[in-house]
Design a protein around this motif. Sequence first.
Motif, PDB file in Angstrom:
ATOM      1  N   PHE A  11     -32.182  32.257  33.512  1.00 35.06           N
ATOM      2  CA  PHE A  11     -32.520  32.278  34.935  1.00 35.06           C
ATOM      3  C   PHE A  11     -32.604  30.845  35.430  1.00 35.06           C
ATOM      4  CE2 PHE A  11     -35.708  32.148  38.329  1.00 35.06           C
ATOM      5  CZ  PHE A  11     -35.110  32.984  39.231  1.00 35.06           C
ATOM      6  N   ASP A  12     -31.775  30.497  36.399  1.00 34.78           N
ATOM      7  CA  ASP A  12     -31.758  29.149  36.954  1.00 34.78           C
ATOM      8  C   ASP A  12     -32.220  29.219  38.408  1.00 34.78           C
ATOM      9  OD1 ASP A  12     -31.355  26.514  37.550  1.00 34.78           O
ATOM     10  OD2 ASP A  12     -29.215  26.503  37.103  1.00 34.78           O
ATOM     11  N   ALA A  13     -33.460  28.829  38.654  1.00 37.60           N
ATOM     12  CA  ALA A  13     -34.053  28.928  39.990  1.00 37.60           C
ATOM     13  C   ALA A  13     -33.350  28.007  40.989  1.00 37.60           C
ATOM     14  CB  ALA A  13     -35.535  28.607  39.929  1.00 37.60           C
ATOM     15  N   VAL A  14     -32.954  26.830  40.554  1.00 38.32           N
ATOM     16  CA  VAL A  14     -32.291  25.888  41.456  1.00 38.32           C
ATOM     17  C   VAL A  14     -30.959  26.463  41.925  1.00 38.32           C
ATOM     18  CG1 VAL A  14     -31.277  23.587  41.635  1.00 38.32           C
ATOM     19  CG2 VAL A  14     -33.432  23.900  40.412  1.00 38.32           C
ATOM     20  N   LYS A  15     -30.203  27.026  41.011  1.00 38.43           N
ATOM     21  CA  LYS A  15     -28.916  27.625  41.373  1.00 38.43           C
ATOM     22  C   LYS A  15     -29.121  28.798  42.331  1.00 38.43           C
ATOM     23  CE  LYS A  15     -24.819  29.753  39.388  1.00 38.43           C
ATOM     24  NZ  LYS A  15     -24.170  30.222  38.162  1.00 38.43           N
ATOM     25  N   MET A  16     -30.152  29.607  42.071  1.00 37.03           N
ATOM     26  CA  MET A  16     -30.438  30.745  42.929  1.00 37.03           C
ATOM     27  C   MET A  16     -30.775  30.280  44.339  1.00 37.03           C
ATOM     28  SD  MET A  16     -33.397  33.647  42.643  1.00 37.03           S
ATOM     29  CE  MET A  16     -34.674  32.523  43.186  1.00 37.03           C
TER      30      MET A  16
END
Length: 56
Positions: free
Chosen positions: A7-12
């Motif tokens: 899970f990549d929050a920055v990408k999301m």
Amino acid sequence: METKKEFDAVKMMRNIRQKHHEEYTLNPELREKKLAAIRQKYSNRIKTSKIYGKNQ
């Protein structure tokens, strides 16, 4: 820089920001409509009697 995160929050957040930018570019009034709906929904939580951020 490549990461192995599931899970990549920055990408999301970048994807969400890009999606909103595209929506608002096509329909500029949509942003104001959404903000008005949010203000109406949370109007009872908005404090108008105090000024926050000021030393009193």
